[in-house]
Design a protein around this motif. Structure first.
Motif, PDB file in Angstrom:
ATOM      1  N   HIS A 155      25.429  54.264  83.513  1.00 42.48           N
ATOM      2  CA  HIS A 155      25.068  55.345  82.607  1.00 42.48           C
ATOM      3  C   HIS A 155      25.951  55.290  81.369  1.00 42.48           C
ATOM      4  O   HIS A 155      27.173  55.371  81.466  1.00 42.48           O
ATOM      5  N   LYS A 191      21.807  62.183  84.626  1.00 42.36           N
ATOM      6  CA  LYS A 191      22.453  61.188  85.472  1.00 42.36           C
ATOM      7  C   LYS A 191      21.832  61.160  86.865  1.00 42.36           C
ATOM      8  O   LYS A 191      21.675  60.081  87.466  1.00 42.36           O
ATOM      9  N   GLY A 249      21.942  53.785  87.063  1.00 42.58           N
ATOM     10  CA  GLY A 249      23.153  53.353  86.392  1.00 42.58           C
ATOM     11  C   GLY A 249      23.106  51.873  86.042  1.00 42.58           C
ATOM     12  O   GLY A 249      22.207  51.150  86.491  1.00 42.58           O
TER      13      GLY A 249
END
Length: 298
Positions: free
Chosen positions: A98, A91, A96
């Motif tokens: 995600h 991450k 994103g």
């Protein structure tokens, strides 16, 4: 991993610099990520950065049992720990939104990590998730109890079921459990022949017992009801490996759960089915992600 155990991972950057976002895909028990290259490539061409990993103890991530083909794990929490570890680093290094996607056992472990509050995806996609086993219609506690006894009367690392008459030979009716698509099934066999280190057969009795224990964790009152992440469940009533009713019930229990249900047209490997089935599944995933995890504004 955190303890130094190596796992195998593949990363594709995504067309258009991966501006659509990032998907982390987790395969099922005995799977290897080569089986899903078609799906990973489709997401990649749609602009997603795509990552897939082989679970500790299977495919290209080593073995934890006493032979090269039996799948074993001391506890499913070990896999949840690995997922949480991968999630944090992945991450931090990706764009994103995600998204986590998991098939079969991979779907179970994604949901388990959600229930245990170990991950925080923007959206989740579960295909034929192993939220219950297809088998005797007995209470979960009884099935778990039998599995627990079997780990005591012999080594928990021993195979829990017979693979075939000849060790290493694929069961004759295996394709009937997985897909209607002969070419996609042949693709898996090609990879098994070209990369024999990926091949896995039955799970161990230890795996079976710990699987039932983990299912019981998911079945606890309030466990799924506490998950606030949007979750799409794709499941088929014709599944002979995992429980479709359990998957459908999970979609109802999850506050933001949605279900795409198939019938006799689909077997367990929905993303490796004939084109009409697979196209419907992929379109459903795309519609869901466009709605609940739209692209981030640059």
């Amino acid at each position: 991993m955190a303890d130094g155990h190596d796992i195998r991972r593949i990363d594709w950057p995504g067309a258009n610099d991966g501006l659509r976002g990032s998907i982390l895909f987790l395969p099922g028990r005995g799977d290897f990520y080569e089986k899903y290259l078609e799906t990973l490539d489709q997401w990649h061409r749609d602009g997603w950065r795509v990552t897939a990993v082989d679970w500790r103890g299977q495919a290209g991530s080593g073995r934890l049992g006493e032979d090269a083909v039996t799948g074993h794990i001391a506890d499913f929490s070990d896999w949840v720990d690995d997922l949480a570890y991968v999630w944090r680093s992945w991450k931090s290094e990706t764009r994103g939104p995600h998204v986590l996607a998991g098939h079969s056992m991979g779907g179970h472990l994604v949901l388990r990590a959600l229930v245990d509050h170990r991950i925080d995806p923007d959206a989740v996609v579960l295909t034929a998730p192993m939220l219950g086993m297809s088998g005797p219609p007995l209470p979960l506690a009884v099935l778990h109890g039998v599995a627990r006894i079997m780990t005591k009367v012999g080594k928990p690392t021993r195979p829990a079921w017979k693979w075939s008459e000849k060790p290493g030979e694929m069961p004759a009716n295996r394709r009937d459990l997985l897909t209607h698509d002969a070419e996609r099934y042949a693709d898996e066999l090609w990879w098994r022949e070209k990369r024999p280190e990926l091949v896995m057969g039955p799970g161990s009795w230890g795996w079976v017992e710990r699987a039932y224990a983990s299912v019981r964790r998911l079945e606890e009152a309030g466990a799924m009801e506490d998950v606030e992440v949007p979750v799409l469940v794709l499941s088929t009533a014709a599944d002979k490996l995992v429980s479709h009713p359990s998957a459908a019930r999970a979609a109802q229990r999850l506050p933001k759960g949605e279900l795409v249900a198939f019938g006799n047209e689909a077997r367990h490997e929905i993303l490796r089915e004939v084109d009409p089935v697979r196209d419907r599944a992929m379109a459903g995933v795309a519609e869901f992600l466009n709605r609940v995890a739209p692209p981030e504004v640059a």
